[in-house]
Design a protein around this motif. Structure first.
Motif, PDB file in Angstrom:
ATOM      1  N   VAL A   1       0.855  -1.187   0.000  1.00 33.60           N
ATOM      2  CA  VAL A   1       0.000   0.000   0.000  1.00 33.60           C
ATOM      3  C   VAL A   1       0.891   1.237   0.000  1.00 33.60           C
ATOM      4  O   VAL A   1       1.761   1.378   0.864  1.00 33.60           O
ATOM      5  CB  VAL A   1      -0.914   0.032   1.240  1.00 33.60           C
ATOM      6  CG1 VAL A   1      -1.726   1.323   1.284  1.00 33.60           C
ATOM      7  CG2 VAL A   1      -1.828  -1.187   1.262  1.00 33.60           C
ATOM      8  N   SER A   2       0.681   2.142  -0.970  1.00 31.83           N
ATOM      9  CA  SER A   2       1.391   3.419  -0.980  1.00 31.83           C
ATOM     10  C   SER A   2       0.578   4.419  -0.160  1.00 31.83           C
ATOM     11  O   SER A   2      -0.588   4.672  -0.452  1.00 31.83           O
ATOM     12  CB  SER A   2       1.559   3.929  -2.411  1.00 31.83           C
ATOM     13  OG  SER A   2       2.203   5.188  -2.431  1.00 31.83           O
ATOM     14  N   ALA A   3       1.214   4.965   0.894  1.00 29.73           N
ATOM     15  CA  ALA A   3       0.486   5.865   1.794  1.00 29.73           C
ATOM     16  C   ALA A   3       1.423   6.923   2.345  1.00 29.73           C
ATOM     17  O   ALA A   3       2.619   6.683   2.531  1.00 29.73           O
ATOM     18  CB  ALA A   3      -0.135   5.080   2.955  1.00 29.73           C
ATOM     19  N   THR A   4       0.863   8.107   2.607  1.00 29.01           N
ATOM     20  CA  THR A   4       1.627   9.158   3.271  1.00 29.01           C
ATOM     21  C   THR A   4       1.495   9.006   4.780  1.00 29.01           C
ATOM     22  O   THR A   4       0.625   8.275   5.284  1.00 29.01           O
ATOM     23  CB  THR A   4       1.120  10.546   2.870  1.00 29.01           C
ATOM     24  OG1 THR A   4      -0.233  10.690   3.331  1.00 29.01           O
ATOM     25  CG2 THR A   4       1.185  10.748   1.359  1.00 29.01           C
ATOM     26  N   VAL A   5       2.345   9.720   5.497  1.00 32.14           N
ATOM     27  CA  VAL A   5       2.208   9.775   6.952  1.00 32.14           C
ATOM     28  C   VAL A   5       0.820  10.296   7.317  1.00 32.14           C
ATOM     29  O   VAL A   5       0.177   9.796   8.254  1.00 32.14           O
ATOM     30  CB  VAL A   5       3.314  10.646   7.562  1.00 32.14           C
ATOM     31  CG1 VAL A   5       3.027  10.945   9.026  1.00 32.14           C
ATOM     32  CG2 VAL A   5       4.675   9.971   7.417  1.00 32.14           C
ATOM     33  N   ALA A   6       0.336  11.282   6.567  1.00 30.13           N
ATOM     34  CA  ALA A   6      -1.013  11.806   6.824  1.00 30.13           C
ATOM     35  C   ALA A   6      -2.066  10.721   6.637  1.00 30.13           C
ATOM     36  O   ALA A   6      -3.038  10.647   7.415  1.00 30.13           O
ATOM     37  CB  ALA A   6      -1.299  12.990   5.903  1.00 30.13           C
ATOM     38  N   ASP A   7      -1.891   9.859   5.610  1.00 27.63           N
ATOM     39  CA  ASP A   7      -2.823   8.744   5.402  1.00 27.63           C
ATOM     40  C   ASP A   7      -2.789   7.794   6.596  1.00 27.63           C
ATOM     41  O   ASP A   7      -3.840   7.300   7.043  1.00 27.63           O
ATOM     42  CB  ASP A   7      -2.458   7.971   4.138  1.00 27.63           C
ATOM     43  CG  ASP A   7      -2.642   8.769   2.860  1.00 27.63           C
ATOM     44  OD1 ASP A   7      -3.493   9.672   2.843  1.00 27.63           O
ATOM     45  OD2 ASP A   7      -1.924   8.476   1.879  1.00 27.63           O
ATOM     46  N   GLN A   8      -1.598   7.525   7.105  1.00 27.58           N
ATOM     47  CA  GLN A   8      -1.474   6.669   8.279  1.00 27.58           C
ATOM     48  C   GLN A   8      -2.234   7.254   9.464  1.00 27.58           C
ATOM     49  O   GLN A   8      -2.964   6.546  10.172  1.00 27.58           O
ATOM     50  CB  GLN A   8       0.000   6.517   8.679  1.00 27.58           C
ATOM     51  CG  GLN A   8       0.863   5.708   7.760  1.00 27.58           C
ATOM     52  CD  GLN A   8       2.251   5.560   8.354  1.00 27.58           C
ATOM     53  OE1 GLN A   8       3.127   6.385   8.138  1.00 27.58           O
ATOM     54  NE2 GLN A   8       2.461   4.502   9.132  1.00 27.58           N
ATOM     55  N   ILE A   9      -2.036   8.531   9.671  1.00 26.55           N
ATOM     56  CA  ILE A   9      -2.652   9.192  10.824  1.00 26.55           C
ATOM     57  C   ILE A   9      -4.173   9.190  10.696  1.00 26.55           C
ATOM     58  O   ILE A   9      -4.893   8.960  11.683  1.00 26.55           O
ATOM     59  CB  ILE A   9      -2.099  10.616  10.980  1.00 26.55           C
ATOM     60  CG1 ILE A   9      -0.614  10.555  11.382  1.00 26.55           C
ATOM     61  CG2 ILE A   9      -2.894  11.413  12.013  1.00 26.55           C
ATOM     62  CD1 ILE A   9       0.082  11.899  11.381  1.00 26.55           C
ATOM     63  N   GLU A  10      -4.685   9.416   9.495  1.00 28.77           N
ATOM     64  CA  GLU A  10      -6.135   9.398   9.314  1.00 28.77           C
ATOM     65  C   GLU A  10      -6.708   8.002   9.507  1.00 28.77           C
ATOM     66  O   GLU A  10      -7.806   7.846  10.047  1.00 28.77           O
ATOM     67  CB  GLU A  10      -6.498   9.958   7.934  1.00 28.77           C
ATOM     68  CG  GLU A  10      -6.346  11.465   7.841  1.00 28.77           C
ATOM     69  CD  GLU A  10      -7.047  12.189   8.985  1.00 28.77           C
ATOM     70  OE1 GLU A  10      -8.271  11.976   9.167  1.00 28.77           O
ATOM     71  OE2 GLU A  10      -6.373  12.942   9.720  1.00 28.77           O
ATOM     72  N   ALA A  11      -5.975   6.970   9.074  1.00 25.64           N
ATOM     73  CA  ALA A  11      -6.427   5.603   9.314  1.00 25.64           C
ATOM     74  C   ALA A  11      -6.439   5.305  10.811  1.00 25.64           C
ATOM     75  O   ALA A  11      -7.356   4.643  11.323  1.00 25.64           O
ATOM     76  CB  ALA A  11      -5.531   4.608   8.581  1.00 25.64           C
TER      77      ALA A  11
END
Length: 332
Positions: free
Chosen positions: A250-260
């Motif tokens: 999965v390609s994700a940003t740190v922001a994506d991690q935090i939102e998850a």
């Protein structure tokens, strides 16, 4: 079948050994003998029903590789490594373990002319270096920007060449960054990717050393074990001479991690993340790839999660017994 796992005391090696012990198989193939090796004696898989051997051994020491292959295991899983941050900080140790140890193993197998096992080699995304295309395929050139990446790229080339020469049947798997890693942080520069999720899920504060727009490639520990199982048992004829592949993720940003994390555990968990910029970590991470075309690995049967929410759910199932975190009432 006899399986030897080198680097069995590490997180992935331990989980692989425990999976084999629980099922009695690797993939769909029965396992009756399991040899676990690391610089500290592995404790995993003590409940394995077959013959289990645990050894403390340093692959880079003379004679160790020959001793490990003396019983001719059918599959050798080579996970032993000095991780990225430590390999960059300690040049000599990185090359001794990551390159010299790997070549010692490969040469020990080569010199036994009647022995050609399956060798599963754990490589890394660090074999690639910027500038990158938007998505990186398996044909992108290997131009690592760290000592760790250079050592892993050399291992990949050796794996291809020794397989081409018929010394063994090799499969190289470039792991995504494994997230969420259980336990304590290790010395990898990527350790914070797990820390900013693991610690808040357990009601603890976490440090974020990079910006929220940093993007990376991820898979769960469960997926990593699945990669190895498939690599150990797949039909390698379709691979030809190109034996190294980037695994799905999965390609994700740190922001994506935090939102998850927010979706799963709420604002209380997110508020436990403390931003403390670290230029050294940011510099290393800036040279890492961010997104991949893993069509080849997918076509060969490798599978992983398709969203970061799924990666967090796997962690809750495998490491927290499926419990939903109660961050608001957790005492730190």
């Amino acid at each position: 079948m006899h399986i030897t796992i080198i680097g069995a005391a590490g997180m992935i090696g331990r989980k692989l050994a425990e999976r084999i012990a629980r099922t009695g198989k690797i993939g769909e193939r029965p396992v009756n003998r399991l040899t676990l090796v690391d610089v500290v004696e592995p404790e995993a898989a003590t409940d394995f029903a077959g013959e289990r051997t645990a050894l403390s051994a340093d692959l880079s020491e003379p004679g160790t590789a020959e001793r490990l292959i003396a019983e001719r295991p059918d599959v050798i899983v080579h996970l032993a490594a000095v991780v990225s941050g430590e390999a960059e900080a300690d040049f000599d140790k990185g090359y001794r373990v990551n390159l010299d140890g790997t070549r010692a193993l490969f040469d020990a197998i080569r010199t036994d002319e009647s022995y050609a096992p399956r060798v599963v080699y754990a490589s890394s995304l660090a074999v690639f270096g910027a500038p990158f295309p938007p998505r990186i395929g398996d044909d992108f050139h290997l131009t690592p920007l760290t000592s760790y990446g250079t050592q892993k790229a050399m291992g990949e080339l050796l794996l291809d060449d020794y397989t081409r020469r018929g010394f063994f049947d090799g499969v190289g798997i470039r792991f995504p960054t494994i997230c969420i890693r259980p336990g304590k942080p290790n010395k990898a520069a990527s350790s914070f990717f797990s820390g900013i999720l693991r610690e808040p899920l357990n009601g603890q504060e976490a440090v974020l050393p990079v910006d929220d727009d940093v993007r990376h490639w991820f898979a769960s520990a469960r997926a990593a074990v699945g990669f190895i199982e498939h690599a150990a048992t797949m039909d390698t004829n379709r691979l030809g001479t190109r034996r190294n592949m980037t695994m799905p993720g999965v390609s994700a940003t740190v922001a994506d991690q935090i939102e998850a994390l927010r979706d799963v555990a709420g604002d209380h968990a997110v508020n436990l993340i403390r931003r403390e910029p670290d230029p050294a970590v940011a510099r290393i991470v800036a040279g890492w790839p961010r997104d991949f075309d893993t069509t080849r690995a997918h076509d060969m049967g490798f599978r992983a999660e398709t969203s970061f929410r799924q990666i967090i759910e796997v962690y809750l199932e495998d490491e927290m017994d499926g419990r939903r975190p109660d961050i608001a009432n957790h005492k730190t």
